[in-house]
Design an enzyme around this catalytic site. Structure first.
Site, PDB file in Angstrom:
ATOM      1  N   CYS A   1      -3.361   2.872  -5.411  1.00  0.00           N
ATOM      2  CA  CYS A   1      -2.707   3.754  -4.436  1.00  0.00           C
ATOM      3  C   CYS A   1      -1.282   4.126  -4.862  1.00  0.00           C
ATOM      4  O   CYS A   1      -0.822   5.240  -4.583  1.00  0.00           O
ATOM      5  CB  CYS A   1      -2.707   3.117  -3.046  1.00  0.00           C
ATOM      6  SG  CYS A   1      -1.908   1.493  -2.981  1.00  0.00           S
TER       7      CYS A   1
ATOM      8  N   HIS B   1       0.872  -1.171   0.000  1.00  0.00           N
ATOM      9  CA  HIS B   1       0.000   0.000   0.000  1.00  0.00           C
ATOM     10  C   HIS B   1       0.911   1.224   0.000  1.00  0.00           C
ATOM     11  O   HIS B   1       1.974   1.202   0.616  1.00  0.00           O
ATOM     12  CB  HIS B   1      -0.913   0.004   1.229  1.00  0.00           C
ATOM     13  CG  HIS B   1      -1.856   1.160   1.253  1.00  0.00           C
ATOM     14  ND1 HIS B   1      -2.884   1.285   0.339  1.00  0.00           N
ATOM     15  CD2 HIS B   1      -1.912   2.263   2.040  1.00  0.00           C
ATOM     16  CE1 HIS B   1      -3.539   2.408   0.586  1.00  0.00           C
ATOM     17  NE2 HIS B   1      -2.963   3.025   1.604  1.00  0.00           N
TER      18      HIS B   1
END
Length: 181
Positions: A127, A32
């Site tokens: 992301c 992430h």
């Protein structure tokens, strides 16, 4: 791994982080990404209903259909410790080798200007794309590129396998016809 396993490491990373740095949270089979904006805060493209941020992906929230994105992720500003969970985090500005980063204040301004934007596509708008765009002005996700390369390789293998199968099938038929005489 428990959150306490990486707490000391993550505390060290966050002390060294500077506004505009990209943070990569290792979630095991994927990472992430977030933009560090200072004061232990990050801006990131995170899942609605916490989808995906803690490694729990719902299959209906991973893909798009025919390129249409769905309202399942949003750009948000959050405390670093809320985002890190039990992940090991690193400052990852390695794309600086290929792209020129914007000044820190512009990176932060870009990230903050996107707050509330909704949309997600694992291959085209994830992301990592978001974080890279804020820092470099370029949508770039190495994770997505690797996935696309893998998909292309599998597709090419299937096509080549089909061609070879058809060629072999054609040869067998030719041989049978030749032996029938």
């Amino acid at each position: 791994m428990a959150a306490s396993t990486y707490h000391s490491h993550n505390r060290s990373v966050i002390r060294r982080a500077r506004a505009g740095d990209l943070l990569e949270f290792n979630r095991g089979w994927y990472s992430h990404w977030a933009v560090y904006i200072g004061n232990e805060e990050v801006v990131h493209l995170g899942g609605i209903d916490n989808d995906g941020i803690n490694g729990t992906l719902k299959s209906n929230h991973v893909f798009t259909i025919c390129g249409k994105t769905f309202n399942k992720a949003v750009v948000k500003k959050e405390n670093f410790w809320k985002v890190v969970f039990d992940s090991k985090v690193e400052i990852n500005n390695t794309k600086d080798k290929k792209c020129r980063p914007k000044p820190a204040h512009e990176i932060v301004r870009e990230a903050l200007s996107k707050l509330g934007e909704i949309g997600y596509n694992v291959l085209w708008n994830n992301c990592e794309h978001f974080a890279a765009f804020c820092r470099y002005g370029v949508n770039w996700s190495e994770q997505a590129n690797k996935a696309l390369t893998g998909i292309a390789a599998v597709g090419a293998t299937v096509v080549v396998g089909g061609i070879i199968r058809e060629l072999c099938k054609g040869r067998k038929e030719k041989t049978r016809k030749h032996l029938d005489f």
